[in-house]
Design a protein around this motif. Structure first.
Motif, PDB file in Angstrom:
ATOM      1  N   GLN A  32       5.802  18.298  -2.520  1.00 33.11           N
ATOM      2  CA  GLN A  32       4.878  19.401  -2.839  1.00 33.11           C
ATOM      3  C   GLN A  32       4.365  19.133  -4.070  1.00 33.11           C
ATOM      4  OE1 GLN A  32       7.020  23.037  -3.292  1.00 33.11           O
ATOM      5  NE2 GLN A  32       5.318  24.320  -2.567  1.00 33.11           N
ATOM      6  N   LEU A  33       5.191  18.639  -5.127  1.00 34.89           N
ATOM      7  CA  LEU A  33       4.612  18.435  -6.401  1.00 34.89           C
ATOM      8  C   LEU A  33       3.341  17.444  -6.345  1.00 34.89           C
ATOM      9  CD1 LEU A  33       4.512  18.804  -9.560  1.00 34.89           C
ATOM     10  CD2 LEU A  33       6.396  17.248  -9.493  1.00 34.89           C
ATOM     11  N   LEU A  34       3.572  16.139  -5.668  1.00 32.73           N
ATOM     12  CA  LEU A  34       2.644  15.134  -5.738  1.00 32.73           C
ATOM     13  C   LEU A  34       1.545  15.703  -4.971  1.00 32.73           C
ATOM     14  CD1 LEU A  34       4.946  12.271  -4.731  1.00 32.73           C
ATOM     15  CD2 LEU A  34       3.749  12.501  -6.885  1.00 32.73           C
ATOM     16  N   LEU A  35       1.636  16.566  -4.083  1.00 34.98           N
ATOM     17  CA  LEU A  35       0.394  16.879  -3.500  1.00 34.98           C
ATOM     18  C   LEU A  35      -0.418  18.119  -4.241  1.00 34.98           C
ATOM     19  CD1 LEU A  35       1.719  17.733   0.128  1.00 34.98           C
ATOM     20  CD2 LEU A  35      -0.059  16.012  -0.500  1.00 34.98           C
ATOM     21  N   ASP A  36       0.377  18.721  -5.138  1.00 35.18           N
ATOM     22  CA  ASP A  36      -0.557  19.470  -6.015  1.00 35.18           C
ATOM     23  C   ASP A  36      -1.197  18.725  -7.120  1.00 35.18           C
ATOM     24  OD1 ASP A  36       0.247  21.943  -4.808  1.00 35.18           O
ATOM     25  OD2 ASP A  36       1.724  22.206  -5.896  1.00 35.18           O
ATOM     26  N   LEU A  37      -0.535  17.444  -7.383  1.00 37.24           N
ATOM     27  CA  LEU A  37      -1.169  16.708  -8.684  1.00 37.24           C
ATOM     28  C   LEU A  37      -2.220  15.604  -7.659  1.00 37.24           C
ATOM     29  CD1 LEU A  37       2.356  15.807 -10.008  1.00 37.24           C
ATOM     30  CD2 LEU A  37       0.438  17.093 -11.039  1.00 37.24           C
ATOM     31  N   HIS A  38      -2.789  16.054  -6.690  1.00 41.04           N
ATOM     32  CA  HIS A  38      -3.812  15.394  -6.095  1.00 41.04           C
ATOM     33  C   HIS A  38      -3.531  14.102  -5.394  1.00 41.04           C
ATOM     34  CE1 HIS A  38      -6.413  18.400  -8.160  1.00 41.04           C
ATOM     35  NE2 HIS A  38      -5.947  17.943  -9.347  1.00 41.04           N
ATOM     36  N   ALA A  39      -2.172  13.857  -4.962  1.00 41.05           N
ATOM     37  CA  ALA A  39      -1.878  12.949  -4.044  1.00 41.05           C
ATOM     38  C   ALA A  39      -2.729  13.050  -2.824  1.00 41.05           C
ATOM     39  CB  ALA A  39      -0.505  12.905  -3.718  1.00 41.05           C
ATOM     40  N   GLY A  86       0.888  -1.218  -0.004  1.00 39.95           N
ATOM     41  CA  GLY A  86      -0.111   0.050  -0.006  1.00 39.95           C
ATOM     42  C   GLY A  86       0.819   1.305  -0.066  1.00 39.95           C
ATOM     43  N   ILE A  87       2.169   1.223  -0.315  1.00 38.06           N
ATOM     44  CA  ILE A  87       2.982   2.595  -0.340  1.00 38.06           C
ATOM     45  C   ILE A  87       2.918   3.120  -1.700  1.00 38.06           C
ATOM     46  CG2 ILE A  87       5.267   3.066  -0.196  1.00 38.06           C
ATOM     47  CD1 ILE A  87       5.966   0.583   1.566  1.00 38.06           C
ATOM     48  N   THR A  88       2.478   4.291  -1.612  1.00 47.55           N
ATOM     49  CA  THR A  88       2.325   5.141  -2.534  1.00 47.55           C
ATOM     50  C   THR A  88       3.691   6.049  -2.934  1.00 47.55           C
ATOM     51  OG1 THR A  88       1.459   6.970  -1.346  1.00 47.55           O
ATOM     52  CG2 THR A  88       0.019   5.567  -2.103  1.00 47.55           C
ATOM     53  N   ALA A  89       3.738   6.485  -3.925  1.00 47.40           N
ATOM     54  CA  ALA A  89       4.808   7.524  -4.173  1.00 47.40           C
ATOM     55  C   ALA A  89       4.941   8.705  -3.168  1.00 47.40           C
ATOM     56  CB  ALA A  89       4.851   8.620  -5.562  1.00 47.40           C
ATOM     57  N   LEU A  90       3.809   9.285  -2.659  1.00 47.81           N
ATOM     58  CA  LEU A  90       4.086  10.173  -1.441  1.00 47.81           C
ATOM     59  C   LEU A  90       4.646   9.608  -0.320  1.00 47.81           C
ATOM     60  CD1 LEU A  90       3.372  13.043  -0.707  1.00 47.81           C
ATOM     61  CD2 LEU A  90       0.928  12.293   0.222  1.00 47.81           C
TER      62      LEU A  90
END
Length: 510
Positions: A192-199, A175-179
């Protein structure tokens, strides 16, 4: 895959040329026999494309793809050339592979990791930017001016944002994601980029398959384990909860105390009165990237140099003819310069409206999308049909009788029957192997800064085969016994298996 014994010598020469970046040698071999582009090694099924991508030789990658190499070919671990390029941060290679329409959603056989996971675990933010390029639409200029707020989540138009969210939040083994990966290793730009991409900031790991320490943990738990203050701050600013319990019943504050991250305790306290900074959108957002990437797929990699006095020359490179125009300011560029600007620009978001727009190199106007210039010659990239297998006569080719199944973990039926059974890996290829995530055991106190080069070297460290099995077991035990922050995700079995399958690339990259 073209591994006839009579052409294996030429195939190994092509592998060496792809590894060493010898473009002249590679072109000579492919001119003599284009079938060699589909050659693969007998041990790990690594193709010349894998070697060139891992070493960052983008010109050789383009040469191999133009001669019929499969852009989505897998090695025995199920890893593609795109995964190798993202692992080592070669964004120029990632760009070339995307132009040839590689599949970014494929996952490897060992742990279910995509190219996005490989880029996030090593902090390669430009590779993340490219990996999601086909999911982030370039908003038309008129709709941007009509908007009152600058949030890129409003630019849905004809695109469904659920596809982007599904890709960014795809879970690997456990269940590990890129975030999770970026947060653990302390890569603030990637977080920061992943959160802006709806992570999803609240996603938790599975309740099984991981260690008893971090099962059911959020990215904030992982960020605390990594010890990076800025990662914790932005996760809290984007909605992470200090009161989130993992399956062991531990708060992020408990993780900080157990891991010795004492500098995080004032921030993570449930009654904390510390002010969390306000973080703008990531500087690595790139709205016009999809538009210029689609145009580059039509024009090809090699834009023709202008020879006519009437043709407008690109004002940036002063070599190629202008083929695209920035919508809004109207300045014209060649497709190569436009693509390079979209990939390398990281100007502060507050200077541009909306966030993710790229400054024009001529007037600093915010570019949201590029359009093709009328009358430009279009040379769409057409992938050549699958080449025939190598036959004993290298000068005469025959059509392939049956198509190969892409992505199968089994050894392909087209391989020579006389090949040794040693090529079969003794471990089974499970798409979701078990994961062990022990707590970080870095030396006392502060966790050392995680440098992407160190992570790359750890994952690609050479393991030479020993003459006796006892010595080999001793080396494996020493390697697996040492737990570092870059190897906390995968089980010993998966970690050892990946080193075995990638030993060919690892040895040559030492």
């Amino acid at each position: 895959m073209g591994n006839s014994f009579r052409c294996s010598a030429s195939g190994e020469r092509l592998v060496s040329a792809a590894r060493d970046g010898d473009f002249v040698e590679a072109r000579m071999l492919l001119d003599y026999n284009p079938c060699l582009a589909k050659y693969s090694t007998f041990g790990g099924l690594n193709s010349p494309l894998h070697f060139a991508a891992a070493k960052g030789h983008s010109e050789i990658v383009g040469l191999l793809l133009e001669n019929g190499a499969d852009v989505n070919s897998r090695n025995y671990c199920g890893q593609t050339a795109l995964m190798q390029a993202c692992r080592y941060g070669h964004w120029e290679v990632v760009q070339t592979l995307l132009i040839f329409r590689c599949n970014v959603t494929r996952a490897d056989y060992l742990s279910g990791r995509t190219a996005l996971h490989f880029a996030a675990v090593n902090g390669h933010v430009r590779c993340i930017r490219l990996a999601v390029a086909d999911f982030v639409p370039s908003a038309p200029f008129e709709s941007v001016n009509a908007r009152t707020n600058g949030d890129i989540s409003n630019t849905k138009s004809k695109h469904d944002q659920s596809a982007l969210s599904k890709f960014v939040n795809k879970a690997a083994d456990g269940g590990i994601t890129a975030l999770h990966m970026a947060a653990l290793n302390g890569y603030f730009d990637c977080v920061q980029l992943l959160l802006d991409l709806h992570a999803d900031v609240s996603t938790v790991t599975f309740r099984y398959g991981t260690s008893m320490d971090l099962i059911g943990s959020t990215p904030l738990h992982y960020a605390v384990c990594g010890g990076n203050l800025k990662c914790c701050q932005i996760l809290l600013a984007r909605g992470a909860s200090r009161l989130a319990l993992n399956c062991s019943g531990w708060l992020p504050l408990d993780i900080a105390r157990m891991c010795g991250r004492h500098w995080l305790e004032p921030l993570l306290s449930p009654n904390s009165e510390l002010t969390i900074p306000v973080f703008p959108h990531s500087n690595y957002l790139s709205l016009p990237l999809m538009s210029v990437l689609n145009i580059s797929r039509e024009y090809g990699l090699h834009s023709s140099t202008t020879t006519s006095d009437e043709a407008d020359v690109c004002a940036v490179c002063l070599e190629r003819a202008c083929t695209v125009a920035a919508e809004g300011c109207g300045h014209e560029l060649c497709v190569r310069c436009a693509l390079y600007i979209c990939l390398t620009s990281n100007i502060t978001a507050e200077l541009l409206v909306p966030p993710g727009s790229i400054p024009c190199p001529l007037c600093r106007h915010g570019i949201v999308t590029f359009v093709k210039l009328p009358g430009s010659s279009i040379k769409e990239i057409k992938l050549p049909p699958s080449l025939s297998l190598c036959t004993p006569c290298m000068l005469h080719h025959r059509e392939q009788d049956r198509s190969e199944s892409v992505g199968s973990p089994d050894v392909r039926k087209t391989r020579s029957n006389s090949a040794s059974s040693d090529i079969l890996c003794p471990l089974t290829c499970s798409p979701f192997a078990s994961v062990t995530i022990p707590l970080c055991t870095c030396n006392h106190g502060h966790c050392p800064n995680f440098d992407s080069r160190e992570s790359d070297n750890q994952e690609a460290s050479p393991r030479r085969a020993e003459s006796t099995s006892n010595e080999q077991e001793k080396l494996d035990g020493m390697r697996l016994g040492k737990t570092t922050c870059s190897s906390m995700f995968w089980s010993r079995r998966s970690y050892s298996r990946e080193h075995q399958c990638n030993a060919e690339i690892g040895m040559r990259m030492a």
